[in-house]
Design a protein around this motif. Sequence first.
Motif, PDB file in Angstrom:
ATOM      1  N   LYS A   1       1.678  13.040  71.622  1.00  0.00           N
ATOM      2  CA  LYS A   1       0.566  12.403  70.923  1.00  0.00           C
ATOM      3  C   LYS A   1       1.075  11.325  69.974  1.00  0.00           C
ATOM      4  N   GLN A   2       2.155  11.594  69.248  1.00  0.00           N
ATOM      5  CA  GLN A   2       2.741  10.598  68.347  1.00  0.00           C
ATOM      6  C   GLN A   2       3.260   9.392  69.134  1.00  0.00           C
ATOM      7  N   HIS A   3       3.855   9.666  70.284  1.00  0.00           N
ATOM      8  CA  HIS A   3       4.375   8.576  71.102  1.00  0.00           C
ATOM      9  C   HIS A   3       3.240   7.690  71.628  1.00  0.00           C
TER      10      HIS A   3
ATOM     11  N   GLU B   1       2.457  17.581  70.605  1.00  0.00           N
ATOM     12  CA  GLU B   1       2.401  16.803  69.353  1.00  0.00           C
ATOM     13  C   GLU B   1       3.323  15.579  69.438  1.00  0.00           C
ATOM     14  N   GLN B   2       4.494  15.761  69.970  1.00  0.00           N
ATOM     15  CA  GLN B   2       5.430  14.638  70.092  1.00  0.00           C
ATOM     16  C   GLN B   2       4.880  13.574  71.061  1.00  0.00           C
TER      17      GLN B   2
ATOM     18  N   THR C   1       8.993  14.298  77.213  1.00  0.00           N
ATOM     19  CA  THR C   1       9.253  15.241  76.122  1.00  0.00           C
ATOM     20  C   THR C   1       9.592  16.591  76.731  1.00  0.00           C
TER      21      THR C   1
ATOM     22  N   ASP D   1       5.459  20.218  74.356  1.00  0.00           N
ATOM     23  CA  ASP D   1       5.547  19.500  73.078  1.00  0.00           C
ATOM     24  C   ASP D   1       4.469  18.408  73.053  1.00  0.00           C
TER      25      ASP D   1
ATOM     26  N   TRP E   1       1.988   5.525  68.946  1.00  0.00           N
ATOM     27  CA  TRP E   1       2.912   4.397  68.737  1.00  0.00           C
ATOM     28  C   TRP E   1       2.589   3.269  69.718  1.00  0.00           C
TER      29      TRP E   1
END
Length: 141
Positions: A17-19, A14-15, A8, A12, A22
Amino acid sequence: CSQCGWRTKEGDAEQMKQHLDWHFRRNLRQQNDRERRPSPRGWYLDQSQWELGATADMQDQQVTESAPVDKNQNTEKDAEKTAAELQRMVVAAPSNHTEPCAVCKEAFERRFNEDDEIWELVNAVVLDGSIIHATCNAKEH
């Protein structure tokens, strides 16, 4: 990402963490799928191989249990050997033997027999003083 190498932009979080979430959901889903469905057992023989092995075992048993037969019947049984049986035939390798098969011109596989402490040529027969592949001999006859 430590699991797949995905990157990322710096800072970043947050991105990332989302990954990682997933990855977690995907791994959990795959684990649940494995529990529901049995995994394939690739080490078992398929039906045709199993039947071929069973018939070869039955033929071996019949040959050992049968009474002695004349030479004409033996040549008929030799003609009926399967390719697998032919490939198991061995001949003691003469010292410094490097010649290929006289029929197909391919080299012989050499194997050391630890029981007899000799080198053997695999898938081989002696025919008229020369060594050829047993499978090549079967194709000619």
